[in-house]
Write a protein that holds these residues in place. Structure first.
Motif, PDB file in Angstrom:
ATOM      1  N   ILE A 181     -16.981  61.270 -54.078  1.00 47.97           N
ATOM      2  CA  ILE A 181     -15.970  62.292 -54.293  1.00 47.97           C
ATOM      3  C   ILE A 181     -14.917  62.093 -53.204  1.00 47.97           C
ATOM      4  O   ILE A 181     -14.908  61.057 -52.539  1.00 47.97           O
ATOM      5  CB  ILE A 181     -16.585  63.711 -54.228  1.00 47.97           C
ATOM      6  N   SER A 182     -14.048  63.039 -53.023  1.00 47.73           N
ATOM      7  CA  SER A 182     -13.137  62.997 -51.882  1.00 47.73           C
ATOM      8  C   SER A 182     -13.974  63.254 -50.638  1.00 47.73           C
ATOM      9  O   SER A 182     -14.478  64.358 -50.451  1.00 47.73           O
ATOM     10  CB  SER A 182     -12.053  64.063 -52.030  1.00 47.73           C
ATOM     11  N   GLN A 183     -14.151  62.263 -49.787  1.00 46.98           N
ATOM     12  CA  GLN A 183     -15.102  62.362 -48.687  1.00 46.98           C
ATOM     13  C   GLN A 183     -14.835  61.264 -47.679  1.00 46.98           C
ATOM     14  O   GLN A 183     -13.893  60.490 -47.812  1.00 46.98           O
ATOM     15  CB  GLN A 183     -16.529  62.214 -49.225  1.00 46.98           C
ATOM     16  N   GLY A 184     -15.679  61.182 -46.665  1.00 49.71           N
ATOM     17  CA  GLY A 184     -15.632  60.088 -45.725  1.00 49.71           C
ATOM     18  C   GLY A 184     -16.823  59.170 -45.937  1.00 49.71           C
ATOM     19  O   GLY A 184     -17.877  59.596 -46.395  1.00 49.71           O
ATOM     20  N   ILE A 185     -16.638  57.906 -45.633  1.00 55.42           N
ATOM     21  CA  ILE A 185     -17.738  56.955 -45.590  1.00 55.42           C
ATOM     22  C   ILE A 185     -17.636  56.194 -44.273  1.00 55.42           C
ATOM     23  O   ILE A 185     -16.647  56.309 -43.542  1.00 55.42           O
ATOM     24  CB  ILE A 185     -17.713  55.965 -46.768  1.00 55.42           C
ATOM     25  N   VAL A 186     -18.662  55.399 -43.982  1.00 54.59           N
ATOM     26  CA  VAL A 186     -18.659  54.586 -42.763  1.00 54.59           C
ATOM     27  C   VAL A 186     -18.637  53.115 -43.164  1.00 54.59           C
ATOM     28  O   VAL A 186     -19.440  52.681 -43.987  1.00 54.59           O
ATOM     29  CB  VAL A 186     -19.896  54.882 -41.899  1.00 54.59           C
ATOM     30  N   VAL A 187     -17.717  52.379 -42.582  1.00 54.80           N
ATOM     31  CA  VAL A 187     -17.658  50.933 -42.757  1.00 54.80           C
ATOM     32  C   VAL A 187     -18.023  50.319 -41.410  1.00 54.80           C
ATOM     33  O   VAL A 187     -17.333  50.542 -40.408  1.00 54.80           O
ATOM     34  CB  VAL A 187     -16.256  50.468 -43.200  1.00 54.80           C
ATOM     35  N   SER A 188     -19.114  49.565 -41.379  1.00 52.20           N
ATOM     36  CA  SER A 188     -19.567  48.943 -40.131  1.00 52.20           C
ATOM     37  C   SER A 188     -19.744  47.450 -40.343  1.00 52.20           C
ATOM     38  O   SER A 188     -19.936  46.982 -41.472  1.00 52.20           O
ATOM     39  CB  SER A 188     -20.880  49.580 -39.663  1.00 52.20           C
ATOM     40  N   TRP A 189     -19.707  46.693 -39.266  1.00 55.50           N
ATOM     41  CA  TRP A 189     -19.767  45.249 -39.413  1.00 55.50           C
ATOM     42  C   TRP A 189     -20.328  44.571 -38.173  1.00 55.50           C
ATOM     43  O   TRP A 189     -20.347  45.138 -37.068  1.00 55.50           O
ATOM     44  CB  TRP A 189     -18.383  44.676 -39.728  1.00 55.50           C
ATOM     45  N   THR A 190     -20.812  43.361 -38.390  1.00 60.72           N
ATOM     46  CA  THR A 190     -21.239  42.456 -37.334  1.00 60.72           C
ATOM     47  C   THR A 190     -20.681  41.078 -37.651  1.00 60.72           C
ATOM     48  O   THR A 190     -20.158  40.827 -38.739  1.00 60.72           O
ATOM     49  CB  THR A 190     -22.778  42.378 -37.255  1.00 60.72           C
ATOM     50  N   GLY A 191     -20.810  40.177 -36.699  1.00 64.37           N
ATOM     51  CA  GLY A 191     -20.387  38.808 -36.943  1.00 64.37           C
ATOM     52  C   GLY A 191     -18.902  38.562 -36.841  1.00 64.37           C
ATOM     53  O   GLY A 191     -18.413  37.505 -37.270  1.00 64.37           O
ATOM     54  N   GLY A 192     -18.164  39.498 -36.275  1.00 67.31           N
ATOM     55  CA  GLY A 192     -16.741  39.280 -36.060  1.00 67.31           C
ATOM     56  C   GLY A 192     -16.478  38.596 -34.735  1.00 67.31           C
ATOM     57  O   GLY A 192     -17.367  37.950 -34.159  1.00 67.31           O
ATOM     58  N   LYS A 193     -15.276  38.750 -34.243  1.00 73.07           N
ATOM     59  CA  LYS A 193     -14.905  38.228 -32.935  1.00 73.07           C
ATOM     60  C   LYS A 193     -14.191  39.335 -32.171  1.00 73.07           C
ATOM     61  O   LYS A 193     -13.623  40.249 -32.765  1.00 73.07           O
ATOM     62  CB  LYS A 193     -13.978  37.017 -33.085  1.00 73.07           C
ATOM     63  N   LYS A 194     -14.241  39.241 -30.847  1.00 71.75           N
ATOM     64  CA  LYS A 194     -13.592  40.255 -30.037  1.00 71.75           C
ATOM     65  C   LYS A 194     -12.126  40.384 -30.427  1.00 71.75           C
ATOM     66  O   LYS A 194     -11.400  39.395 -30.521  1.00 71.75           O
ATOM     67  CB  LYS A 194     -13.712  39.918 -28.556  1.00 71.75           C
ATOM     68  N   SER A 195     -11.703  41.630 -30.649  1.00 78.17           N
ATOM     69  CA  SER A 195     -10.351  41.884 -31.145  1.00 78.17           C
ATOM     70  C   SER A 195      -9.341  42.023 -30.022  1.00 78.17           C
ATOM     71  O   SER A 195      -9.678  42.386 -28.886  1.00 78.17           O
ATOM     72  CB  SER A 195     -10.337  43.160 -31.991  1.00 78.17           C
ATOM     73  N   THR A 196      -8.118  41.745 -30.392  1.00 80.97           N
ATOM     74  CA  THR A 196      -6.967  42.023 -29.530  1.00 80.97           C
ATOM     75  C   THR A 196      -6.155  43.120 -30.201  1.00 80.97           C
ATOM     76  O   THR A 196      -5.920  43.073 -31.415  1.00 80.97           O
ATOM     77  CB  THR A 196      -6.092  40.769 -29.344  1.00 80.97           C
ATOM     78  N   THR A 197      -5.752  44.121 -29.427  1.00 81.25           N
ATOM     79  CA  THR A 197      -5.028  45.250 -30.007  1.00 81.25           C
ATOM     80  C   THR A 197      -3.635  44.846 -30.436  1.00 81.25           C
ATOM     81  O   THR A 197      -3.035  43.914 -29.884  1.00 81.25           O
ATOM     82  CB  THR A 197      -4.942  46.405 -28.999  1.00 81.25           C
ATOM     83  N   PRO A 198      -3.079  45.530 -31.428  1.00 85.92           N
ATOM     84  CA  PRO A 198      -1.732  45.205 -31.904  1.00 85.92           C
ATOM     85  C   PRO A 198      -0.659  45.588 -30.895  1.00 85.92           C
ATOM     86  O   PRO A 198      -0.892  46.397 -29.999  1.00 85.92           O
ATOM     87  CB  PRO A 198      -1.603  46.027 -33.187  1.00 85.92           C
ATOM     88  N   SER A 199       0.497  44.980 -31.057  1.00 85.14           N
ATOM     89  CA  SER A 199       1.659  45.313 -30.237  1.00 85.14           C
ATOM     90  C   SER A 199       2.788  45.694 -31.172  1.00 85.14           C
ATOM     91  O   SER A 199       2.608  45.793 -32.383  1.00 85.14           O
ATOM     92  CB  SER A 199       2.065  44.105 -29.375  1.00 85.14           C
ATOM     93  N   GLY A 200       3.962  45.875 -30.622  1.00 80.63           N
ATOM     94  CA  GLY A 200       5.099  46.201 -31.459  1.00 80.63           C
ATOM     95  C   GLY A 200       5.577  45.050 -32.311  1.00 80.63           C
ATOM     96  O   GLY A 200       6.348  45.242 -33.259  1.00 80.63           O
ATOM     97  N   GLN A 201       5.131  43.819 -31.978  1.00 81.44           N
ATOM     98  CA  GLN A 201       5.603  42.638 -32.690  1.00 81.44           C
ATOM     99  C   GLN A 201       4.510  41.967 -33.527  1.00 81.44           C
ATOM    100  O   GLN A 201       4.808  41.290 -34.511  1.00 81.44           O
ATOM    101  CB  GLN A 201       6.155  41.599 -31.700  1.00 81.44           C
ATOM    102  N   THR A 202       3.241  42.132 -33.153  1.00 82.87           N
ATOM    103  CA  THR A 202       2.153  41.485 -33.870  1.00 82.87           C
ATOM    104  C   THR A 202       1.057  42.491 -34.217  1.00 82.87           C
ATOM    105  O   THR A 202       0.949  43.552 -33.603  1.00 82.87           O
ATOM    106  CB  THR A 202       1.527  40.343 -33.044  1.00 82.87           C
ATOM    107  N   GLY A 203       0.240  42.107 -35.184  1.00 86.30           N
ATOM    108  CA  GLY A 203      -0.829  42.995 -35.638  1.00 86.30           C
ATOM    109  C   GLY A 203      -2.086  42.936 -34.815  1.00 86.30           C
ATOM    110  O   GLY A 203      -3.023  43.694 -35.065  1.00 86.30           O
ATOM    111  N   GLY A 204      -2.145  42.054 -33.806  1.00 82.03           N
ATOM    112  CA  GLY A 204      -3.352  41.865 -33.020  1.00 82.03           C
ATOM    113  C   GLY A 204      -4.080  40.606 -33.459  1.00 82.03           C
ATOM    114  O   GLY A 204      -3.538  39.777 -34.200  1.00 82.03           O
ATOM    115  N   GLU A 205      -5.328  40.471 -33.006  1.00 84.34           N
ATOM    116  CA  GLU A 205      -6.120  39.296 -33.348  1.00 84.34           C
ATOM    117  C   GLU A 205      -7.541  39.689 -33.708  1.00 84.34           C
ATOM    118  O   GLU A 205      -8.099  40.626 -33.123  1.00 84.34           O
ATOM    119  CB  GLU A 205      -6.147  38.303 -32.179  1.00 84.34           C
ATOM    120  N   ASN A 206      -8.122  38.969 -34.664  1.00 81.82           N
ATOM    121  CA  ASN A 206      -9.543  39.106 -35.031  1.00 81.82           C
ATOM    122  C   ASN A 206      -9.930  40.551 -35.343  1.00 81.82           C
ATOM    123  O   ASN A 206     -10.804  41.141 -34.713  1.00 81.82           O
ATOM    124  CB  ASN A 206     -10.429  38.546 -33.906  1.00 81.82           C
TER     125      ASN A 206
END
Length: 849
Positions: free
Chosen positions: A79-104
């Motif tokens: 229904i209209s609700q919240g769910i949880v999306v979780s994951w493993t096996g990624g890579k350490k992320s880089t936060t976005p900036s004003g010019q790029t979306g970030g990394e990983n």
């Protein structure tokens, strides 16, 4: 002054009537099933789905995150609700900036339909994506050259118009809605390979920044793992997606239109660019998507034509349960439609306390008896719920403030634990943090000196030494937002407000602080909210407990030319109800005031766009059912034993077991923090609340009394089976203890028979630990002189014990005795027979679905 909240309507769905035998089985199960809200023992859990790059990406050899494995917590019965999306096996992320979306990082979007050219896969043109215009997350952009445009994107691309202008690619949005020409509506800024500059594919009539549920950046920790909440939208919230829209099969079966959840992994660079700047819908990124099919309940009310309509009114805490119960029985022969109007419980109880036909009241507290008013109501317990303080706050560690390397590595990840005392809750309700008042207003009353030397009252709770003393993990953060200085709270009077203020007022430290005594760090109460008349500038003490959440400080930020002044309500507005508070918390919408829009008619202040995951700063008061529905993380509250307890099935049940009888109605119980029962219940959640259906047996309309009695019988029996299916008890509630079920059935008999209630108005003795009083029956005004077991029967409230994960097996001393399977079978058989004969029920609830 701020945007108008969306009208929230809860719809219902058709389903077959449960047979008596099945109900008997389910009722047996109800006595042994329980668990924490995060892991309910229900069919919902079996619908979790895990997808991996290795198994589900046809282009896995070139995948940016080849080891990725993503789990979606629920995929059916949505229904209209919240769910949880979780994951493993990624890579350490880089936060976005004003010019790029970030990394990983990951991007997550809800998409409306199948790809007509690739059945069994989502159509990217139906994805709700691009509204926030962040780098790497728009539907369109210029390309470096024609060579970087994938063949699959050619139909959506306009060629270069000159040597300095590259090709332009724009993924259209295909809506589930149909236009006047009988075709699905499409928003496209490239038509026949020509750019249409007047069309904006990112903000359009189908979704904007204020309505889109997309997640443009979800980051992974150093271990490559992560988790985020995601808002599921039906066709009610997003007609363009159309999820859950009724689909009628040839045999007349009605189902909800399915949708997709799409997870798009992003690496470190896009084709033709050294960084992430291009759309995740462009084929180079889209081809690595992980897609999960979503099954929605059909929206829309479908009940027997001509069914009688009954009205119920009062507590919104039970609305989620009623919304689940109603469709199971509404289509049976002679079924009734129950329309619920949530609002002040005291008004509903007063209206029901008459001999004339009136809506059944839903209340947690007994009728307020005054001169000339006698309580003639029969009270039937139908649910165990509670209040919760939800939060969505993401880390922003400050290196200058002493954050460690580990702290810095967790930037933009969510806090998952918070402890609160009654005094901290009082601070959030009294506009006592500096940022709870307009920036341009006189805030000197809060020990505020200047921005460079703010004084002893912190800007918000995350900077309060009182808070950090019990939440050390929150230290060294640079979290600043008005939405961290108070709680999102509903306007109007309610039993919820009375319960929360009672929790505060009965705590010695909180009471002293409200009266004007500074805490040991020097923070003082906003004098306008002081309970001491000599401190309060109004010359009158703020009375607590109380049934509302006043914004007592009359301060204003002065008008500036054509710009209107800002009051404390303009600055920190109320929400409509507890459900909308949880919804806004899920979305990261702290209702922060935006800028002045002089072009609006009339000119007005705007509201700041909701914060995306990674940047969220919201605290909100809600109820446990809404918190569970929207997957909102909730705080652990200090209970009378000195333990910090979070709401769960087990802790709500323990709270019910520790309740004592009301001073004015011997059939109404509540959690009294000053009672010996509460002080001896270490696992009890202190904001546990019962909900009673209250009807006067003196009401002259026998047909209406019978209908209300049938509602109570169903709610107290079949309706107590925990689960996510229609007709079951949703997550966020605890099953009624056996004694409460007996009381409800006795009250139903009294209501149907029209037997008058004799109001004693005398408080029964408080149950003492280990004494005969804890297991003796109490003659209840709800049941024709019948003996009804009090909720704490056979429970020693002083016994020690740890919280239990589920109410299976033997009951612990700190938990209520829900009832053995053997004792449940007779009730189960009765409920099974009753369900086949029972006048069906349904309610139309003013809630979002």
């Amino acid at each position: 002054m701020h945007s108008t909240p969306r009208i929230r309507t809860r719809n219902t769905w058709a389903t077959s009537v449960v047979t008596g035998c099945l109900v008997a089985v389910l009722m047996g199960t109800a006595s042994i099933v329980g668990g924490a809200f995060a892991a309910p023992a229900s069919a919902d859990m079996s619908s979790a789905v895990t997808v991996t790059t290795a198994a589900h990406d046809a282009y896995s050899a070139s995948a940016p995150l080849p080891g990725l494995s993503v789990t979606v917590s629920q995929t059916r019965n949505l229904i209209s609700q919240g769910i949880v999306v979780s994951w493993t096996g990624g890579k350490k992320s880089t936060t976005p900036s004003g010019q790029t979306g970030g990394e990983n990082f990951l991007q997550i979007a809800q998409c409306g339909g199948d790809d007509p050219e690739n059945p069994g896969q989502p159509d990217r043109t139906t994805c709700q994506y691009g509204a926030f215009l962040t780098p790497g997350a728009k539907r369109d952009s210029s390309r470096a050259s024609a060579e970087v445009v994938a063949p699959e994107d050619a139909q959506y691309t306009a060629p270069a118009t000159g040597p300095f202008n590259g090709p332009y690619t724009s993924i259209p949005f295909t809506s589930a809605t149909v236009g006047d020409d009988g075709k699905r509506e499409v928003v496209a800024s490239v038509v026949n390979n020509k750019q249409v500059e007047s069309v904006n594919v990112n903000t359009n009539q189908f979704f904007t920044q204020n309505t889109s549920n997309e997640v443009s950046w979800a980051g992974s920790s150093a271990t490559g793992s992560g988790s985020t909440k995601f808002e599921m939208q039906t066709a009610v919230q997003s007609p363009g997606l159309g999820c859950g829209a009724p689909v009628t099969a040839s045999d007349g079966t009605v189902t909800g239109a399915p949708c997709w959840l799409v997870i798009i992994p992003r690496g470190t660079a896009d084709g033709g660019d050294a960084k992430i700047t291009q759309s995740g819908l462009f084929f180079d990124s889209w081809k690595h998507r992980l897609a999960v099919k979503l099954d929605f309940r059909p929206i829309g009310l479908r009940c027997a034509v001509g069914a009688a309509e009954r009205q119920i009114a009062g507590s919104e805490l039970v609305a989620g349960a009623v919304g689940s119960w109603q469709p199971t029985l509404c289509n049976a022969q002679g079924g009734s439609i129950y329309s619920i109007l949530t609002g002040s419980e005291s008004d509903a109880a007063m209206n029901a306390n008459r001999a004339v036909a009136a809506p059944m009241a839903l209340t947690s507290l007994p009728l307020i008896v005054s001169a000339g008013v006698t309580d003639s109501l029969a009270y039937a317990p139908i649910a165990v719920s509670g209040l919760a303080i939800g939060f969505a706050v993401d880390r922003e560690p400050s290196a200058a403030g002493g954050a460690s390397a580990d702290d810095l590595a967790r930037a933009r990840t969510s806090f998952t634990e918070m402890k609160l005392t009654p005094r901290l809750v009082a601070k959030l309700l009294t506009s006592s943090y500096i940022d709870s008042l307009p920036y341009g207003a006189d805030r000197s009353k809060l020990n505020y000196i200047s921005a460079k030397d703010p004084g002893r009252n912190p800007r918000n709770i995350t900077l309060d030494p009182d808070f950090l003393a019990i939440n050390p993990d929150w230290a060294n953060q640079a979290l600043v937002s008005p939405s961290l200085s108070d709680l999102l709270v509903p306007q109007g009077r309610s039993d919820a407000a009375t319960t929360l203020w009672n929790y505060i007022a009965t705590d010695a430290a909180a009471a002293a602080w409200l009266a004007g005594t500074p805490d040991k760090w020097g923070m003082i109460v906003n004098p306008w909210s002081s309970t001491n008349a000599t401190v309060n500038p109004a010359g009158v003490a703020l009375e607590v407990p109380r049934s509302d959440f006043p914004k007592a400080d009359p301060v204003e930020q002065p008008a500036d030319g054509s710009v209107a002044p800002i009051s404390s309500v303009t600055w920190r507005p109320f929400v409509n109800d507890l459900d909308s508070s949880a919804y806004r918390t899920l979305r990261g919408d702290g209702q922060v005031l935006g800028g002045w829009d002089s072009l609006a008619v009339p000119a007005k202040y705007t509201k700041t766009t909701r914060s995306l995951p990674g940047l969220q700063r919201v605290l909100g008061l809600t109820d446990t059912a809404s918190a569970a529905r929207y997957q909102v993380v909730t705080a652990s509250l200090l209970n009378p034993t000195g333990a910090y307890i979070a709401p769960s099935t087990a802790t709500l049940s323990a709270g019910a077991a520790a309740m004592t009888v009301s001073k004015t109605a011997s059939s109404v119980y509540g959690f009294d923090p000053t009672s010996s029962a509460a002080k001896g219940a270490p696992t009890a959640y202190p904001l546990t609340m019962p909900i009673y259906a209250a009807v006067s047996p003196a009401m002259g309309d026998a047909t209406l009394r019978t209908s209300y009695a049938d509602f109570i019988r169903y709610a107290a029996s079949v309706g107590q089976v925990p689960g996510a299916e229609i007709g079951q008890l949703p997550d966020g509630y605890a099953p009624l203890p056996t004694g409460w079920r007996e009381q409800a059935l006795a009250a139903a008999e009294k209501i149907q028979a029209g037997v008058p209630v004799i109001s004693d108005g005398v408080k029964s003795p408080e149950p003492l630990a280990g004494s005969a009083a804890t297991s003796a029956g109490v003659t209840s005004s709800a049941g024709s002189g019948s003996t009804v077991t009090p909720p704490g029967a056979a429970v020693d409230p002083k016994a020690a014990g740890n919280p239990v994960a589920a109410l299976a097996g033997n009951a612990t001393p700190a938990d209520p005795r829900i009832g053995s399977l053997g004792s449940t079978i007779p009730l189960s058989l009765f409920a099974g027979i009753l369900s086949a004969l029972l006048v069906p029920i349904i309610s139309r609830i003013r809630r979002r679905l």
